[in-house]
Motif scaffolding. Sequence first.
Motif, PDB file in Angstrom:
ATOM      1  N   GLU A 222       0.834  -1.212   0.000  1.00 34.22           N
ATOM      2  CA  GLU A 222       0.000   0.000   0.000  1.00 34.22           C
ATOM      3  C   GLU A 222       0.862   1.251   0.000  1.00 34.22           C
ATOM      4  O   GLU A 222       0.567   2.243  -0.677  1.00 34.22           O
ATOM      5  CB  GLU A 222      -0.928  -0.008   1.211  1.00 34.22           C
ATOM      6  N   LYS A 226       1.182   4.052  -2.971  1.00 34.36           N
ATOM      7  CA  LYS A 226       0.843   5.436  -2.651  1.00 34.36           C
ATOM      8  C   LYS A 226       1.946   6.402  -3.058  1.00 34.36           C
ATOM      9  O   LYS A 226       1.660   7.536  -3.476  1.00 34.36           O
ATOM     10  CB  LYS A 226       0.581   5.537  -1.143  1.00 34.36           C
ATOM     11  N   VAL A 329       1.441  14.036  -4.167  1.00 32.41           N
ATOM     12  CA  VAL A 329       0.282  13.146  -4.274  1.00 32.41           C
ATOM     13  C   VAL A 329      -0.477  13.436  -5.556  1.00 32.41           C
ATOM     14  O   VAL A 329      -0.859  12.535  -6.308  1.00 32.41           O
ATOM     15  CB  VAL A 329      -0.644  13.313  -3.045  1.00 32.41           C
ATOM     16  N   SER A 333      -0.923  10.896  -8.610  1.00 32.32           N
ATOM     17  CA  SER A 333      -2.275  10.501  -9.013  1.00 32.32           C
ATOM     18  C   SER A 333      -2.547  10.876 -10.465  1.00 32.32           C
ATOM     19  O   SER A 333      -3.209  10.146 -11.207  1.00 32.32           O
ATOM     20  CB  SER A 333      -3.316  11.142  -8.095  1.00 32.32           C
TER      21      SER A 333
END
Length: 500
Positions: A222, A226, A329, A333
């Motif tokens: 995970e 991420k 992030v 993404s």
Amino acid sequence: MQTLYSVNELINASENKLSIHTIKDYCRRGELHPCIYFEGNIVCINEERSQDSIDKRDPVAHIETVSWARNFKGYISASNFIDYITYTDPNTSDVFFNIEKIIEHIPSINDFPPLQKDEYLKAFPPLIDDDIQEKRWLREIVHFEGNAFRASEIVFHVFEVEKLLLHLTVLSKNLIKPLDHIMDLDIDNLNKKENSSIKSSIKLKDMLEANDEYISVSSAFELIKKKTDLTSYTEIANFLIVNKINDLSTPFDKFNYFDGKPTPLYKNLQLNQITEMDLLLLEIAREELQLNNDDKRLKNFAWEKFDFFLEFKYLTDIDLEEEVIQGEVEEISSEKTLNQEENKAEQSKSELLLRDQSIYGNPLTGYTSLEYYQQQTDLQQNENENLKAELIQAQKRIKQLESERLIEQVEINNISSELKGLKRRNQLAQDRQGMARIIAISLWNEDKNILISDMAEKVYRAMIPYCRDELPQLSETLKGWIRPIATVEAQKKGRPKSKT
């Protein structure tokens, strides 16, 4: 770049965070290994212990065999080095026999099989032609007096020093965080609120993850998903397999303890020199296992967080411990979204191409593709049926072998129950005589001129470690045991005494 550290250099490098006592503590915990440079031979010895007697107070038989031997040049650690790291007298010295850990092999090769149960390593100095000649290492042990070393030669290797210093830095940062959190609290509210309200503001889950020294497979996947551009768990598993993460960071079964610590997952000879962690990663890479599965290995199997983060940073320059900044992030993404859109576009192009071919000039292309996949599915089903049939046969064979083993065990127990009293003593006496003759034959094969009296003395000394209390008081008694198998040369009498 400095590659070796003395005790004082290690204390200075830690900015006095370490002392002699803390260094010794890290050594006892296996996080530091005092070592010396050694050139010679490393021999792996398997020591099998057995007690055939029903009476548990009877002596235990020790049978040693050589598993493998290697020429060696590099740095090794022994258990008694820790006692000499504080000595400053350059003349202080001692000897060592067994090797606790191989720190570095020069040149850097991984030609040393992992130690199995009941195996240990012994060090011998260089011998004549030991690079091509097979030595009788068990004979060398009998008169071996140990490898000499000086206290001034003991150092710490940079590989372990860097890990320890980085660990100390992380610890110091973690100690500051609780203090900062307390300073941020309103002092007036602290006086008014009860302890329960203060505790409720602390995230226990975050504390648990921060203080846990291990990171499970599911948590690691995970975290990597991420903080990187790897979009699927199969990609992450492939990345870890290709970069041999289990060779760089030792995997553990974190909830299965041995000797007060989680059990390491060592390479298994029966699994073709791979670990159970390797098998787990392969199952994920082949999409045979999903991370949302209830498989306990996903939570139980783990890496040491410090080692895993350090090796991952060496491989990728990505620090998994750092908090992800919002901009990063969004960037990650957006990259993932772009990749997903590209994949969808490629898929739609393939579908359009298939339709075009089925309409113009090659009408069978689409149908042929479907038939091909159907054939592959049928073949896979047949293979699964065959494997199931083989599994059933194997299970039947296992049950048959277990029943046969049970019968053999009953027969052995019956034989053991009969060997009591006088019968048992007679049997043990015959075993000792047989042991003496085997040792004598081995020694006479090397020198057939050893006289019977001298051979009896040699055999007597060789048998003392195994059955001291059961041996005759004098070695002369053994002459009668070994005389029937003596060589012709051994039976010759010595020089007669002079009459004058």
